[in-house]
Enzyme design. Structure first.
Site, PDB file in Angstrom:
ATOM      1  N   HIS A  20       0.841  -1.204   0.000  1.00  0.00           N
ATOM      2  CA  HIS A  20       0.000   0.000   0.000  1.00  0.00           C
ATOM      3  C   HIS A  20       0.876   1.253   0.000  1.00  0.00           C
ATOM      4  CE1 HIS A  20       0.815   0.589   4.229  1.00  0.00           C
ATOM      5  NE2 HIS A  20       0.163  -0.509   4.607  1.00  0.00           N
ATOM      6  N   HIS A  23       3.925   1.487   2.402  1.00  0.00           N
ATOM      7  CA  HIS A  23       5.118   0.732   1.993  1.00  0.00           C
ATOM      8  C   HIS A  23       5.819   1.461   0.841  1.00  0.00           C
ATOM      9  CE1 HIS A  23       2.185  -2.602   3.242  1.00  0.00           C
ATOM     10  NE2 HIS A  23       3.023  -2.446   4.248  1.00  0.00           N
ATOM     11  N   CYS A 128       1.104 -10.499  20.857  1.00  0.00           N
ATOM     12  CA  CYS A 128       0.255  -9.927  19.807  1.00  0.00           C
ATOM     13  C   CYS A 128       0.780 -10.446  18.471  1.00  0.00           C
ATOM     14  CB  CYS A 128       0.287  -8.403  19.817  1.00  0.00           C
ATOM     15  SG  CYS A 128      -0.515  -7.731  18.343  1.00  0.00           S
ATOM     16  N   CYS A 131       1.682  -7.617  15.883  1.00  0.00           N
ATOM     17  CA  CYS A 131       3.000  -6.995  16.095  1.00  0.00           C
ATOM     18  C   CYS A 131       4.106  -8.032  16.055  1.00  0.00           C
ATOM     19  CB  CYS A 131       3.078  -6.304  17.456  1.00  0.00           C
ATOM     20  SG  CYS A 131       1.951  -4.930  17.681  1.00  0.00           S
ATOM     21  N   CYS A 146      -4.289  -5.259  22.303  1.00  0.00           N
ATOM     22  CA  CYS A 146      -3.133  -4.547  21.743  1.00  0.00           C
ATOM     23  C   CYS A 146      -3.604  -3.194  21.219  1.00  0.00           C
ATOM     24  CB  CYS A 146      -2.504  -5.361  20.615  1.00  0.00           C
ATOM     25  SG  CYS A 146      -1.398  -4.362  19.593  1.00  0.00           S
ATOM     26  N   HIS A 149      -3.310  -3.110  17.177  1.00  0.00           N
ATOM     27  CA  HIS A 149      -4.162  -3.983  16.355  1.00  0.00           C
ATOM     28  C   HIS A 149      -5.571  -4.160  16.891  1.00  0.00           C
ATOM     29  CE1 HIS A 149      -0.102  -4.969  14.901  1.00  0.00           C
ATOM     30  NE2 HIS A 149      -0.724  -5.069  13.752  1.00  0.00           N
ATOM     31  N   LYS A 289      -6.888   6.670   9.998  1.00  0.00           N
ATOM     32  CA  LYS A 289      -5.901   5.610   9.940  1.00  0.00           C
ATOM     33  C   LYS A 289      -6.212   4.694   8.751  1.00  0.00           C
ATOM     34  CE  LYS A 289      -3.944   1.983  12.595  1.00  0.00           C
ATOM     35  NZ  LYS A 289      -4.106   0.936  13.535  1.00  0.00           N
ATOM     36  N   LYS A 292      -7.752  -2.026   6.598  1.00  0.00           N
ATOM     37  CA  LYS A 292      -8.605  -2.842   5.743  1.00  0.00           C
ATOM     38  C   LYS A 292     -10.067  -2.741   6.180  1.00  0.00           C
ATOM     39  CE  LYS A 292      -6.413  -6.899   5.277  1.00  0.00           C
ATOM     40  NZ  LYS A 292      -6.135  -8.255   4.844  1.00  0.00           N
TER      41      LYS A 292
HETATM   42  N1  MSP Z   1       8.147  -6.914   8.427  1.00  0.00           N
HETATM   43  C1  MSP Z   1       8.254  -5.823   9.313  1.00  0.00           C
HETATM   44  C2  MSP Z   1       9.555  -5.067   9.099  1.00  0.00           C
HETATM   45  C3  MSP Z   1      10.795  -5.880   9.238  1.00  0.00           C
HETATM   46  S1  MSP Z   1      12.213  -4.938   8.867  1.00  0.00           S
HETATM   47  C4  MSP Z   1      13.477  -5.853   9.355  1.00  0.00           C
HETATM   48  C5  MSP Z   1       7.097  -4.875   9.089  1.00  0.00           C
HETATM   49  N2  MSP Z   1       6.500  -4.945   7.891  1.00  0.00           N
HETATM   50  S2  MSP Z   1       5.262  -4.022   7.442  1.00  0.00           S
HETATM   51  O1  MSP Z   1       4.797  -4.612   6.213  1.00  0.00           O
HETATM   52  O2  MSP Z   1       4.307  -3.891   8.489  1.00  0.00           O
HETATM   53  O3  MSP Z   1       5.881  -2.636   7.078  1.00  0.00           O
HETATM   54  C6  MSP Z   1       6.084  -1.625   8.021  1.00  0.00           C
HETATM   55  C7  MSP Z   1       6.681  -0.428   7.314  1.00  0.00           C
HETATM   56  O4  MSP Z   1       5.864  -0.030   6.203  1.00  0.00           O
HETATM   57  C8  MSP Z   1       6.782   0.834   8.159  1.00  0.00           C
HETATM   58  O5  MSP Z   1       7.906   0.862   8.996  1.00  0.00           O
HETATM   59  C9  MSP Z   1       6.848   1.881   7.077  1.00  0.00           C
HETATM   60  O6  MSP Z   1       8.108   1.870   6.489  1.00  0.00           O
HETATM   61  C10 MSP Z   1       5.818   1.381   6.086  1.00  0.00           C
HETATM   62  N3  MSP Z   1       4.470   1.821   6.430  1.00  0.00           N
HETATM   63  C11 MSP Z   1       3.405   1.027   6.724  1.00  0.00           C
HETATM   64  N4  MSP Z   1       2.303   1.807   6.902  1.00  0.00           N
HETATM   65  C12 MSP Z   1       2.621   3.093   6.740  1.00  0.00           C
HETATM   66  C13 MSP Z   1       1.887   4.313   6.747  1.00  0.00           C
HETATM   67  N5  MSP Z   1       0.587   4.374   6.983  1.00  0.00           N
HETATM   68  N6  MSP Z   1       2.572   5.453   6.476  1.00  0.00           N
HETATM   69  C14 MSP Z   1       3.923   5.451   6.205  1.00  0.00           C
HETATM   70  N7  MSP Z   1       4.628   4.330   6.207  1.00  0.00           N
HETATM   71  C15 MSP Z   1       4.038   3.146   6.521  1.00  0.00           C
HETATM   72  O7  MSP Z   1       6.827  -4.077   9.957  1.00  0.00           O
END
Ligand code: MSP
Length: 464
Positions: A20, A23, A128, A131, A146, A149, A289, A292
């Site tokens: 999304h 990411h 959790c 997390c 949590c 979540h 926020k 889904k």
């Molecule tokens: N798999 C773990 C990370 C392991 S790194 C060794 C994880 N994955 S995640 O798919 O949840 O991705 C988290 C990351 O996605 C956040 O740290 C950020 O970089 C990005 N983001 C996810 N949601 C976001 C927003 N709403 N806004 C900005 N960045 C966001 O955690």
């Protein structure tokens, strides 16, 4: 500041869900920097990938009725497709199910064990799954919910292995304090510093006896390695000897894993610490926020299909100062597309190229004409929005100049002056094309093509 080498990493994303806009945000930022430093002559390596083990992925796969590996294959491909759509030029896309990564993780954990940094013990606590983390009572809402979540944590009791995280507390503090391990923005550095200075760290539960979908503990076939330890090690295994990173980009949700567990793991095994950890903010969607259940998840590929990849890359970097939280709204996106891209930049190019062609101006594209130290300083500080602001200042000044000087009239009364004016404007376009490249690589290519051929082409078509 100048990097001779530049290793930049993004988090590796969980494959329980499609890519999304959040990411995409971290990944676009890393891509821009990799391109930028490459242009400045640094040897660069850009690492991203997918995080594929753990309970969360296993549960998502079970729900979909396929094996975790099949599930991971599917979603990690979606990430690759999305990154290709968004013009993300990574050097390696690591998957934590890659055999060489798995081997690396086992060897690493074995080393910790051999060094005496791992010991067995009992653990019972509230976990959790979202997390992938054991929670302390005080971090939970009433009913063991949590706060992130909004789901009840599971009580898990198991015989597992612990990593002596507490042993490294002093060294981590020292590394942060001395600036050897730099954490930005400053507010985040202070936050972690306060946390570390206040509370003694608890050792880290580094294995799981009840999670099958993971990498086996090498000396105990009944246990798998905690998914966060597995995931963090991607940075080492995936960067193929290009160590240490000059920059690791993450968001606040995974700050503590990166600022505490990660340096401790590196210190325990004698690896160099990353130079800098940068924590950017979170995007909300129209003030809410992204989730889904609310049905407001923004798919970056959909947007890129309508507006073009570069417009998306531009918008996210321009709209919100890197480090701050921000909001994503399609209205705002559309506004910026029309005003900044179609109008300001698109028009400037279009009319300058047309006027230069009409006036048969003598000018040849030879690359950028000038250096812009002010722009470089902003890029070095990761102030993307301000760096773009500086480019747009040049764009707007050029537009103002055209409106004031009216080359179409000047051509008739003073062709020599007009030629000079247009040559200056073409020089500006060459400079803009150069500066904008890391942010908008496709647009840059189109701009340079136009400057070379003198044939105008619409850069940002108007949307209805
Ligand atoms: N798999 C773990 C990370 C392991 S790194 C060794 C994880 N994955 S995640 O798919 O949840 O991705 C988290 C990351 O996605 C956040 O740290 C950020 O970089 C990005 N983001 C996810 N949601 C976001 C927003 N709403 N806004 C900005 N960045 C966001 O955690």
């Amino acid at each position: 500041m100048h990097y001779g080498r530049f290793l930049v990493t993004t988090p590796i994303y969980y494959v329980n869900d499609n890519p999304h806009i959040g990411h995409a945000y971290s990944t676009i930022a890393a891509d821009i920097l990799a391109r930028y430093w490459k242009n400045r002559g640094a040897e660069t390596f850009f690492l991203t990938g997918s995080d594929e083990h753990g309970m969360k992925i296993a549960q998502a796969a079970a729900k979909a009725g396929i094996t975790p590996k099949e599930f991971a294959d599917k979603i990690s491909n979606k990430y690759k497709e999305a990154w290709s759509e968004l013009n993300i030029g990574y050097n390696n896309f690591i998957r934590t199910t890659d055999a060489d990564h798995e081997k690396f993780v086992q060897d690493f954990v074995q080393k910790l064990y051999d060094n005496g940094d791992i010991y067995p013990d009992k653990y019972s606590g509230l976990y959790c799954v979202g997390c992938e983390e054991y929670k302390k009572d005080e971090d939970l809402e009433k009913g063991n919910i949590c706060p992130v979540h909004k789901k009840e944590c599971e009580m898990i009791e198991e015989d597992i292995y612990f990593f002596k995280l507490s042993k490294y507390q002093g060294q981590i503090l020292e590394a942060i304090q001395s600036g050897k391990y730099s954490i930005e923005p400053e507010s985040r550095r202070n936050e972690i510093f306060k946390f570390l200075a206040k509370e003694p760290l608890r050792d880290l539960a580094i294995s799981r006896s009840k999670v099958e979908w993971g990498i086996q503990i090498p000396w105990d076939k009944n246990q798998t390695i905690y998914v966060w330890v597995d995931a963090l090690l991607n940075y080492l295994s995936g960067s193929k000897g290009f160590w240490p990173p000059q920059l690791q980009i993450i968001a606040k949700d995974i700050f503590r894993f990166h600022a505490i567990i990660w340096p401790a793991m590196l210190l325990a095994t004698g690896y160099e610490l990353p130079e800098k950890l940068f924590i950017h903010g979170y995007f909300t969607i129209n003030g809410q926020k992204m989730s889904k259940s609310l049905g407001n998840v923004v798919d970056p590929v959909e947007i890129a299909k309508v507006y073009g990849t570069d417009a998306l890359r531009y918008f996210v970097m321009r709209e919100v100062p890197f480090g701050a939280d921000g909001d994503f709204s399609l209205d705002r996106f559309d506004q910026r597309y029309r005003a900044d891209l179609a109008n300001d930049l698109g028009n400037l190019f279009q009319r300058t190229i047309v006027m230069a062609a009409n006036a048969k101006v003598h000018w040849e594209y030879v690359g950028p004409i000038k250096k812009f130290p002010e722009f470089d300083a902003l890029m070095e500080e990761l102030k993307f929005s301000d760096a773009l602001g500086l480019i747009w200042k040049m764009i707007s000044e050029a537009n103002v100049l055209i409106d004031a000087e009216k080359p179409w009239e000047l051509a008739k009364v003073d062709p020599a002056k007009n030629e000079k004016l247009l040559q200056g404007l073409l020089d500006t376009l060459a400079n803009i094309s150069d500066l904008i490249g890391p942010f908008m690589p496709e647009t840059q290519a189109k701009m340079i093509e136009q400057l070379k051929t003198g044939k105008p082409e619409v850069l940002f078509p108007r949307k209805k």
